[in-house]
Design an enzyme around this catalytic site. Sequence first.
Site, PDB file in Angstrom:
ATOM      1  N   LYS A 147      21.854  28.373  76.924  1.00  0.00           N
ATOM      2  CA  LYS A 147      21.569  27.031  77.445  1.00  0.00           C
ATOM      3  C   LYS A 147      20.252  26.554  76.880  1.00  0.00           C
ATOM      4  O   LYS A 147      19.374  27.369  76.553  1.00  0.00           O
ATOM      5  CB  LYS A 147      21.464  27.078  78.973  1.00  0.00           C
ATOM      6  CG  LYS A 147      21.652  25.725  79.628  1.00  0.00           C
ATOM      7  CD  LYS A 147      23.128  25.411  79.711  1.00  0.00           C
ATOM      8  CE  LYS A 147      23.441  24.199  80.521  1.00  0.00           C
ATOM      9  NZ  LYS A 147      24.846  24.255  80.942  1.00  0.00           N
TER      10      LYS A 147
HETATM   11  N1  GLU Z   1      27.143  21.868  79.546  1.00  0.00           N
HETATM   12  C1  GLU Z   1      28.509  22.203  79.809  1.00  0.00           C
HETATM   13  C2  GLU Z   1      28.584  23.374  80.781  1.00  0.00           C
HETATM   14  O1  GLU Z   1      27.693  23.600  81.563  1.00  0.00           O
HETATM   15  C3  GLU Z   1      29.304  22.399  78.533  1.00  0.00           C
HETATM   16  C4  GLU Z   1      28.840  23.511  77.643  1.00  0.00           C
HETATM   17  C5  GLU Z   1      29.549  23.576  76.308  1.00  0.00           C
HETATM   18  O2  GLU Z   1      30.465  22.806  76.071  1.00  0.00           O
HETATM   19  O3  GLU Z   1      29.142  24.402  75.482  1.00  0.00           O
HETATM   20  O4  GLU Z   1      29.564  24.057  80.854  1.00  0.00           O
END
Ligand code: GLU
Length: 419
Positions: free
Chosen positions: A109
């Site tokens: 993240k």
């Molecule tokens: N931000 C989204 C999540 O928390 C999508 C992450 C992604 O598509 O890599 O799942």
Amino acid sequence: MNDTSIGTVFLENVLGNVKNACELANIPVEIYEFLKRPKRIIIVSIPLRARDGSLKNFIGYRVQHSDALGPYKGGIRYYPTVDLDEVTALAMLMTYKCAALSLPFGGAKGGVACDPRKLSLEDLERITRRYTYMISSVIGPYVDIPAPDVYTDARVMAWIMDTYSQLVGRQVPEVVTGKPVYLGGCEGREEATGYGTFITVREACKLLGIPLKGARVAIQGFGNVGRHAALHLSSFGAKVVAVSDSKGAIYRKEGLNVEKLIEHKKATGEVRGFQDSTPIDGDELLGLEVDVLIPAALEGVINKEVAERVRAKIVAEGANGPTTIEGNKVLQEKGVFIVPDILANAGGVTTSYLEWIQNLQREHWPREKVLSTLEEKMVKAFNDAVETHRRIEAGMRDAVMVLAVSRVALAIQTLGIWP
Ligand code: GLU
């Protein structure tokens, strides 16, 4: 960093859930200890020359938790309170989310502590490009693939793709997902998280014998996830009776017209003031007597006190980490059926996976193919979770975590430690 930040509590919650799952699945403590820390943390300083000539500094993070099951994958969040613990907790959730959906990805993240609502488009682009430049040596289509999250969108992803591509000297759409459709993005990606939440709600209703048609739904948060979940639910006859955003909440007993509400929010910037609706307190929304409650905003909102007031039969977590450990305990004791975040909001990353494979093959799938593939994967993961929930006689949160952590642990045990 403040020790008692929301991020710190969030990280403790995530670690608590992982620890529970390890105990339930008889996973050795040493594996839990291994998973407790991310494999790599990158903290970058992002300078920005403001229009008045002054120099501002922002702080950015990329936390790569585990790549045992594949390249790191996870979104980038722009929010004023972003801190290392929050991003770490979110990176860990990505590891388990991808594992729960059997996607060939690990978890990561990113985040920048800034308030995009107060930044000009120009400054947002400069921050994004500088941040991408700073993390460019640790991302890549087979290394770490970012995506959108809170207050980042397809345009931000396009800037990330362009910056990375300029740096390596060729166009690399597969370095990031959630791009605009005309720049290698996937049909349906924007609605995918909300659509996935809808699918899990539909399956949960089926399981509990609650007819979806006429089911009463309250949604906290009317961003990308809440909005699309509301649209799909109402198109299948569910009544979205209450909705909130960061400015306030509204209620309508007979159900809100979601399409018109989306137009209203676009025009006025908030849900308040919508035709035929009554303003209510944002907190009151969480305690409404409804069939389904969808927290689709930020982490930590359903704590012990709020959980005691929850009167929903199903809580489907559109947001990441909306329920604290104590809140979860109360909900479980009350017999609320919980669809945990790593299942309920996995539609986004699952569609990111579909975008990534299309990019790698230079293909473009129609929306129907994307949504039906997504539905198939979500239903399979939901059924796997229910099967585990029954087999180990634990709540759904523990069940999904057991499934996910077991898959990650098996990979780590098989790969061993090298060098
Ligand atoms: N931000 C989204 C999540 O928390 C999508 C992450 C992604 O598509 O890599 O799942």
